[in-house]
Design a protein around this motif. Structure first.
Motif, PDB file in Angstrom:
ATOM      1  N   TYR A 138      18.233 -80.325 -67.568  1.00 28.04           N
ATOM      2  CA  TYR A 138      16.967 -80.163 -68.277  1.00 28.04           C
ATOM      3  C   TYR A 138      17.156 -80.465 -69.768  1.00 28.04           C
ATOM      4  O   TYR A 138      16.319 -81.127 -70.393  1.00 28.04           O
ATOM      5  CB  TYR A 138      16.429 -78.743 -68.099  1.00 28.04           C
ATOM      6  CG  TYR A 138      15.284 -78.639 -67.112  1.00 28.04           C
ATOM      7  CD1 TYR A 138      13.974 -78.489 -67.538  1.00 28.04           C
ATOM      8  CD2 TYR A 138      15.522 -78.704 -65.740  1.00 28.04           C
ATOM      9  CE1 TYR A 138      12.926 -78.402 -66.645  1.00 28.04           C
ATOM     10  CE2 TYR A 138      14.485 -78.617 -64.829  1.00 28.04           C
ATOM     11  CZ  TYR A 138      13.187 -78.460 -65.286  1.00 28.04           C
ATOM     12  OH  TYR A 138      12.148 -78.386 -64.390  1.00 28.04           O
ATOM     13  N   SER A 139      18.247 -80.003 -70.339  1.00 29.72           N
ATOM     14  CA  SER A 139      18.509 -80.277 -71.749  1.00 29.72           C
ATOM     15  C   SER A 139      18.752 -81.763 -71.973  1.00 29.72           C
ATOM     16  O   SER A 139      18.318 -82.324 -72.990  1.00 29.72           O
ATOM     17  CB  SER A 139      19.719 -79.466 -72.235  1.00 29.72           C
ATOM     18  OG  SER A 139      19.821 -79.503 -73.650  1.00 29.72           O
ATOM     19  N   VAL A 140      19.428 -82.412 -71.027  1.00 28.06           N
ATOM     20  CA  VAL A 140      19.627 -83.861 -71.104  1.00 28.06           C
ATOM     21  C   VAL A 140      18.281 -84.575 -71.162  1.00 28.06           C
ATOM     22  O   VAL A 140      18.051 -85.450 -72.014  1.00 28.06           O
ATOM     23  CB  VAL A 140      20.455 -84.358 -69.892  1.00 28.06           C
ATOM     24  CG1 VAL A 140      20.394 -85.887 -69.786  1.00 28.06           C
ATOM     25  CG2 VAL A 140      21.906 -83.901 -70.003  1.00 28.06           C
ATOM     26  N   VAL A 141      17.376 -84.207 -70.267  1.00 26.29           N
ATOM     27  CA  VAL A 141      16.055 -84.841 -70.241  1.00 26.29           C
ATOM     28  C   VAL A 141      15.318 -84.601 -71.555  1.00 26.29           C
ATOM     29  O   VAL A 141      14.700 -85.520 -72.121  1.00 26.29           O
ATOM     30  CB  VAL A 141      15.216 -84.328 -69.057  1.00 26.29           C
ATOM     31  CG1 VAL A 141      13.803 -84.896 -69.116  1.00 26.29           C
ATOM     32  CG2 VAL A 141      15.870 -84.706 -67.731  1.00 26.29           C
ATOM     33  N   GLU A 142      15.375 -83.378 -72.060  1.00 29.50           N
ATOM     34  CA  GLU A 142      14.687 -83.062 -73.312  1.00 29.50           C
ATOM     35  C   GLU A 142      15.184 -83.937 -74.464  1.00 29.50           C
ATOM     36  O   GLU A 142      14.384 -84.421 -75.274  1.00 29.50           O
ATOM     37  CB  GLU A 142      14.890 -81.594 -73.666  1.00 29.50           C
ATOM     38  CG  GLU A 142      14.124 -80.621 -72.772  1.00 29.50           C
ATOM     39  CD  GLU A 142      14.435 -79.174 -73.087  1.00 29.50           C
ATOM     40  OE1 GLU A 142      13.760 -78.305 -72.514  1.00 29.50           O
ATOM     41  OE2 GLU A 142      15.352 -78.910 -73.905  1.00 29.50           O
ATOM     42  N   GLN A 143      16.501 -84.143 -74.532  1.00 27.39           N
ATOM     43  CA  GLN A 143      17.053 -84.936 -75.633  1.00 27.39           C
ATOM     44  C   GLN A 143      16.740 -86.427 -75.493  1.00 27.39           C
ATOM     45  O   GLN A 143      16.685 -87.151 -76.484  1.00 27.39           O
ATOM     46  CB  GLN A 143      18.559 -84.699 -75.752  1.00 27.39           C
ATOM     47  CG  GLN A 143      18.930 -83.277 -76.120  1.00 27.39           C
ATOM     48  CD  GLN A 143      18.190 -82.781 -77.350  1.00 27.39           C
ATOM     49  OE1 GLN A 143      18.224 -83.430 -78.406  1.00 27.39           O
ATOM     50  NE2 GLN A 143      17.511 -81.649 -77.238  1.00 27.39           N
ATOM     51  N   CYS A 144      16.523 -86.880 -74.257  1.00 26.27           N
ATOM     52  CA  CYS A 144      16.151 -88.272 -74.025  1.00 26.27           C
ATOM     53  C   CYS A 144      14.656 -88.519 -74.220  1.00 26.27           C
ATOM     54  O   CYS A 144      14.237 -89.655 -74.463  1.00 26.27           O
ATOM     55  CB  CYS A 144      16.530 -88.691 -72.600  1.00 26.27           C
ATOM     56  SG  CYS A 144      18.299 -88.759 -72.269  1.00 26.27           S
ATOM     57  N   MET A 145      13.848 -87.467 -74.099  1.00 30.54           N
ATOM     58  CA  MET A 145      12.396 -87.614 -74.035  1.00 30.54           C
ATOM     59  C   MET A 145      11.784 -88.408 -75.187  1.00 30.54           C
ATOM     60  O   MET A 145      10.932 -89.281 -74.961  1.00 30.54           O
ATOM     61  CB  MET A 145      11.738 -86.237 -73.913  1.00 30.54           C
ATOM     62  CG  MET A 145      10.274 -86.293 -73.496  1.00 30.54           C
ATOM     63  SD  MET A 145       9.180 -86.742 -74.853  1.00 30.54           S
ATOM     64  CE  MET A 145       9.461 -85.357 -75.973  1.00 30.54           C
ATOM     65  N   PRO A 146      12.182 -88.184 -76.460  1.00 27.06           N
ATOM     66  CA  PRO A 146      11.554 -88.965 -77.524  1.00 27.06           C
ATOM     67  C   PRO A 146      11.760 -90.471 -77.384  1.00 27.06           C
ATOM     68  O   PRO A 146      10.981 -91.255 -77.932  1.00 27.06           O
ATOM     69  CB  PRO A 146      12.248 -88.442 -78.801  1.00 27.06           C
ATOM     70  CG  PRO A 146      12.711 -87.065 -78.443  1.00 27.06           C
ATOM     71  CD  PRO A 146      13.111 -87.166 -76.998  1.00 27.06           C
ATOM     72  N   TYR A 147      12.780 -90.866 -76.641  1.00 31.22           N
ATOM     73  CA  TYR A 147      13.145 -92.277 -76.523  1.00 31.22           C
ATOM     74  C   TYR A 147      12.592 -92.936 -75.258  1.00 31.22           C
ATOM     75  O   TYR A 147      12.527 -94.159 -75.181  1.00 31.22           O
ATOM     76  CB  TYR A 147      14.671 -92.405 -76.582  1.00 31.22           C
ATOM     77  CG  TYR A 147      15.220 -91.724 -77.800  1.00 31.22           C
ATOM     78  CD1 TYR A 147      15.229 -92.366 -79.038  1.00 31.22           C
ATOM     79  CD2 TYR A 147      15.657 -90.403 -77.748  1.00 31.22           C
ATOM     80  CE1 TYR A 147      15.672 -91.730 -80.178  1.00 31.22           C
ATOM     81  CE2 TYR A 147      16.101 -89.748 -78.887  1.00 31.22           C
ATOM     82  CZ  TYR A 147      16.106 -90.411 -80.102  1.00 31.22           C
ATOM     83  OH  TYR A 147      16.534 -89.767 -81.238  1.00 31.22           O
ATOM     84  N   VAL A 148      12.181 -92.131 -74.271  1.00 24.86           N
ATOM     85  CA  VAL A 148      11.679 -92.692 -73.009  1.00 24.86           C
ATOM     86  C   VAL A 148      10.268 -92.235 -72.679  1.00 24.86           C
ATOM     87  O   VAL A 148       9.643 -92.774 -71.760  1.00 24.86           O
ATOM     88  CB  VAL A 148      12.627 -92.364 -71.824  1.00 24.86           C
ATOM     89  CG1 VAL A 148      14.027 -92.868 -72.111  1.00 24.86           C
ATOM     90  CG2 VAL A 148      12.633 -90.874 -71.502  1.00 24.86           C
TER      91      VAL A 148
END
Length: 253
Positions: free
Chosen positions: A217-227
């Protein structure tokens, strides 16, 4: 003061948007460089690897270059960066990674990094299949071996290449460990979209190497601004689905 901070950040990443789109630059940089990282539960190395991998997956070459400048200045090992790009080729194809690799080489040389980097390979033409299949089985279970002997005839070439190329050529390399390799693969898949079946498999693979639900979940959160939100929400739904199966599997209470 806030405007000065935004200008400094953009100068660091060699981004001209602060001049042409200052309002957008201000709120997006606050969000992506401050608010979202402030919620991260990942070590900084892993956070940077995730973002670089997601930018490869969504083909965000301009922002990839910006982030690579920042990560190299922050001390991220160039070997780890190269391993991300190399492994991305198995999941995106050389047609989508070649320009990223040449851009990374240029940026590394600008930072005084001498190329080529130290060799990380551990297999050769004679061992890549066996070692690759061994790695597949260790990450995804004994069923992977059966694909070589019991899988559909028309898939034999692809199944063999998954063993000797995807895993034998890439996953057996040093420079990143199994947890990091499964994590960046998860990012490649969530960022490019349309790979939900593969994302399910590699979500389970992440659970198997110790990257649990909270971490993903933290991985997804950190990627979210870029995808963006749609692919992020799709990935979270798959994490939930895989976690439910994992928690109800034999041996789990």
């Amino acid at each position: 003061m806030k405007e000065k901070e935004n200008q400094d950040i953009f100068q660091e990443t060699q981004n001209s948007l602060v001049r042409t789109d200052p309002e957008f630059a201000g709120f997006f940089m606050d969000f992506s460089r401050k608010e979202v990282p402030g919620e991260s539960k990942l070590p900084e190395k892993e956070r940077m690897l995730c973002i670089l991998s997601a930018l490869l997956g969504c083909q965000g070459r301009g922002e990839f270059c910006n982030m690579l400048h920042m990560t190299l200045e922050a001390g991220l090992d160039p070997v780890a960066v190269k391993e991300v790009i190399y492994q991305a080729t198995a999941y995106l194809g050389i047609g989508r990674t070649y320009d990223f690799l040449t851009a990374a080489n240029r940026i590394m040389e600008e930072h005084g990094i001498r190329l080529p980097l130290e060799t990380q390979g551990t297999t050769d033409r004679n061992t890549r299949f066996d070692k690759g299949l061994e790695k597949q089985v260790s990450l995804f279970g004994e069923g992977m071996a059966k694909r070589q002997t019991e899988g559909p005839v028309l898939r034999r070439n692809i199944n063999r290449w998954l063993a000797d190329n995807c895993f034998g050529d890439y996953y057996t390399r040093t420079g990143l460990d199994d947890q990091e390799r499964e994590m960046i693969t998860f990012c490649f898949l969530l960022a490019q979209g349309g790979c939900e079946n593969q994302l399910r498999g590699h979500t389970a693979g992440n659970f198997g190497v110790g990257n649990g639900k909270e971490k993903l979940y933290s991985v997804v959160e950190q990627c979210m601004p870029y995808v963006g939100y749609p692919r992020s929400l799709n990935a979270m739904a798959i994490i939930d689905e895989a976690a439910a199966k994992f928690e109800s599997s034999p041996g789990k209470e």
